[in-house]
Write a protein that holds these residues in place. Sequence first.
Motif, PDB file in Angstrom:
ATOM      1  N   LYS A 174       0.839  -1.193   0.000  1.00 32.90           N
ATOM      2  CA  LYS A 174       0.000   0.000   0.000  1.00 32.90           C
ATOM      3  C   LYS A 174       0.876   1.244   0.000  1.00 32.90           C
ATOM      4  CE  LYS A 174      -2.027  -0.954   3.944  1.00 32.90           C
ATOM      5  NZ  LYS A 174      -1.346  -2.205   4.307  1.00 32.90           N
ATOM      6  N   GLY A 231      -3.265   5.422  -8.914  1.00 32.76           N
ATOM      7  CA  GLY A 231      -2.243   5.315  -7.888  1.00 32.76           C
ATOM      8  C   GLY A 231      -0.818   5.438  -8.374  1.00 32.76           C
ATOM      9  N   SER A 249      -6.718   1.723  -6.251  1.00 33.85           N
ATOM     10  CA  SER A 249      -7.941   2.314  -5.693  1.00 33.85           C
ATOM     11  C   SER A 249      -7.673   2.886  -4.303  1.00 33.85           C
ATOM     12  CB  SER A 249      -9.054   1.267  -5.595  1.00 33.85           C
ATOM     13  OG  SER A 249      -9.394   0.764  -6.861  1.00 33.85           O
ATOM     14  N   PHE A 250      -8.549   3.788  -3.875  1.00 27.72           N
ATOM     15  CA  PHE A 250      -8.489   4.301  -2.510  1.00 27.72           C
ATOM     16  C   PHE A 250      -9.085   3.249  -1.573  1.00 27.72           C
ATOM     17  CE2 PHE A 250      -8.996   8.298  -5.027  1.00 27.72           C
ATOM     18  CZ  PHE A 250      -7.770   8.863  -4.720  1.00 27.72           C
ATOM     19  N   HIS A 265     -11.318   4.794  -8.112  1.00 31.61           N
ATOM     20  CA  HIS A 265     -10.006   4.870  -8.750  1.00 31.61           C
ATOM     21  C   HIS A 265      -9.137   5.899  -8.028  1.00 31.61           C
ATOM     22  CE1 HIS A 265     -11.305   2.353 -11.960  1.00 31.61           C
ATOM     23  NE2 HIS A 265     -12.018   3.242 -12.605  1.00 31.61           N
ATOM     24  N   ALA A 266      -7.885   5.542  -7.803  1.00 31.39           N
ATOM     25  CA  ALA A 266      -6.957   6.455  -7.133  1.00 31.39           C
ATOM     26  C   ALA A 266      -6.361   7.425  -8.150  1.00 31.39           C
ATOM     27  CB  ALA A 266      -5.867   5.670  -6.422  1.00 31.39           C
ATOM     28  N   VAL A 271      -3.742   4.109  -0.733  1.00 32.96           N
ATOM     29  CA  VAL A 271      -3.971   3.547  -2.066  1.00 32.96           C
ATOM     30  C   VAL A 271      -3.457   2.108  -2.102  1.00 32.96           C
ATOM     31  CG1 VAL A 271      -3.378   3.711  -4.514  1.00 32.96           C
ATOM     32  CG2 VAL A 271      -3.802   5.801  -3.190  1.00 32.96           C
ATOM     33  N   ARG A 272      -4.287   1.220  -2.627  1.00 27.50           N
ATOM     34  CA  ARG A 272      -3.886  -0.174  -2.839  1.00 27.50           C
ATOM     35  C   ARG A 272      -4.521  -0.687  -4.123  1.00 27.50           C
ATOM     36  NH1 ARG A 272      -5.471  -4.403   1.670  1.00 27.50           N
ATOM     37  NH2 ARG A 272      -7.543  -3.992   0.774  1.00 27.50           N
ATOM     38  N   TYR A 288      -1.584  11.654 -10.469  1.00 27.59           N
ATOM     39  CA  TYR A 288      -1.598  10.199 -10.303  1.00 27.59           C
ATOM     40  C   TYR A 288      -2.823   9.601 -10.991  1.00 27.59           C
ATOM     41  CZ  TYR A 288       2.083  10.523  -6.778  1.00 27.59           C
ATOM     42  OH  TYR A 288       3.275  10.747  -6.131  1.00 27.59           O
TER      43      TYR A 288
END
Length: 531
Positions: free
Chosen positions: A2, A524, A27-28, A494-495, A23-24, A521
Amino acid sequence: MKTIYFNGKVYTGGEELRQAFVVRDGSFMYVGDSRGAKQLAVAGDELVDLQGRFVCPGFNDSHMHVLGFGKLLRDVQLAGHTDSLGEMIRYLKEKAAEAEGAWILGRGWNQDYFTDVTRMPNRYDLDEVSKERPICIVRCCGHGLVVNSKALEILNLPENFEQPEGGSIDLENGRFYDNAMELISQLIPAPDKDEIKKMILASCKRLNEYGITSCHTDDYSAFSNVDWSVVHEAYKELEAEGKLTVRIYEQSNITSLEGLSRFINAGHVTGTGSDRYQFGPLKMLGDGALGARTAFLSIPYADDPSTSGIPVYSKELMESMISYAHKNGMQIAVHTIGDACLDWVLGAYEKALAEFPREDHRHGIIHCQIMRPDQWEKIKALKLHVYVQTIFLDYDINIVEQRVGKELAETSYCWKSLMKDGVTVSNGSDAPVELPDVMAGIQCAVTRKTLNGSKEYLAKEAFTVKEAIDSYTIQSAKASFVEDKKGRIQEGMHADFVILDENLFEIPKEKIKDVKVLETYLGGYSCYRRS
């Protein structure tokens, strides 16, 4: 693994700023305070101190031309050299030797900024640059162009030529407007797929620099002598190669009923595709532009009573295409600047919805500039989405009353009034008409002034800073049916996010245009970092 971001000022789309997020897998997974974020850390995770910087969702330009912007980056860029006709010609001469290929191509002139003449350029001006090589320069709005005598020689129009439907030709001066521009476009050598991919990549790189992670883009008509399928293949290949750094929602500009039928029957309907490249609405070009006096008005132009503008389609064909797309499940978005054009578009939507009722269609009006109060009511009643470009105010403030008269100017560009009535309003740039500069667009939205602050227009229509940010994030996501996937910094989305060097809620509104994008970004992963 992460990545934990803490100690920031994070605008999530809600009322309160947060401190941190995690973020992983693109995605958040957490949004909250720094302590809560750090508690999720395990061995191997990365911790990033935001150092008090402002973070917001990645920006989503809801109407532009990615491929057209990429082409602009390759051609002679005239926007910075349009203070006078003389300066523009001097610059063209300077750049002509560097122009690749037989043609000299440029874009960005605006006769309203000329200080030495009060007219558009003509072919004789361009002959001063070259009489041996064909030259084509497109107006900033993209609805008019000028060519030199060599280009007209190659075109070789007969003396008794007919004016094209949805366009016009001023042969003596070498000026072509709207649909007539295709006659020139067909003469210019078409780029191959590899060139198109390079233009898309160059465009996406610049978009990331402005903090843009998603866009709604009209690309299929960028080159009239390139089939839409070639552009489609270019995007799919870039996506497969992992090179697309902007999420694409394609506003599919299909220009005939027969072509639309083939397009839909091949399965290319709204929402099909992936998170990186997806088919959006049928995009139609209803009329021209205000600056070129080709926007279709219900009255003659106040500063040129000889014209009321140009409808690009016949009313009957517009209705047929909108009806066909609607009944086959497609979203629709129509370029509409003049109020007469808006009458036609609203009538076509009303007819299609009466024949084939459908909830949550999210059909829309692109630009929605010149309008009357009775049209506001119809937009609300039909539950339409409005795609605006607040950056247009920087130029249009100088010409709107001059073009359409005081009465019509007082009810135009009234996007805040539409928002108050419950209409969803997203923001964009229409690049390459304007640069895709989100900060400049936000400033125009919240000040209703030119960027230099010299003129103001309908101050009551100003957005709040929150509304302006949301118009580039939440509302743009809604326009593409993905508000559950992006547009907010929220668990499960979505990050896509942007780090800025200033807090937009704290600085003077007149300084927003100067705010710098530090990092961008996508999913991510960093796709831009300011050096």
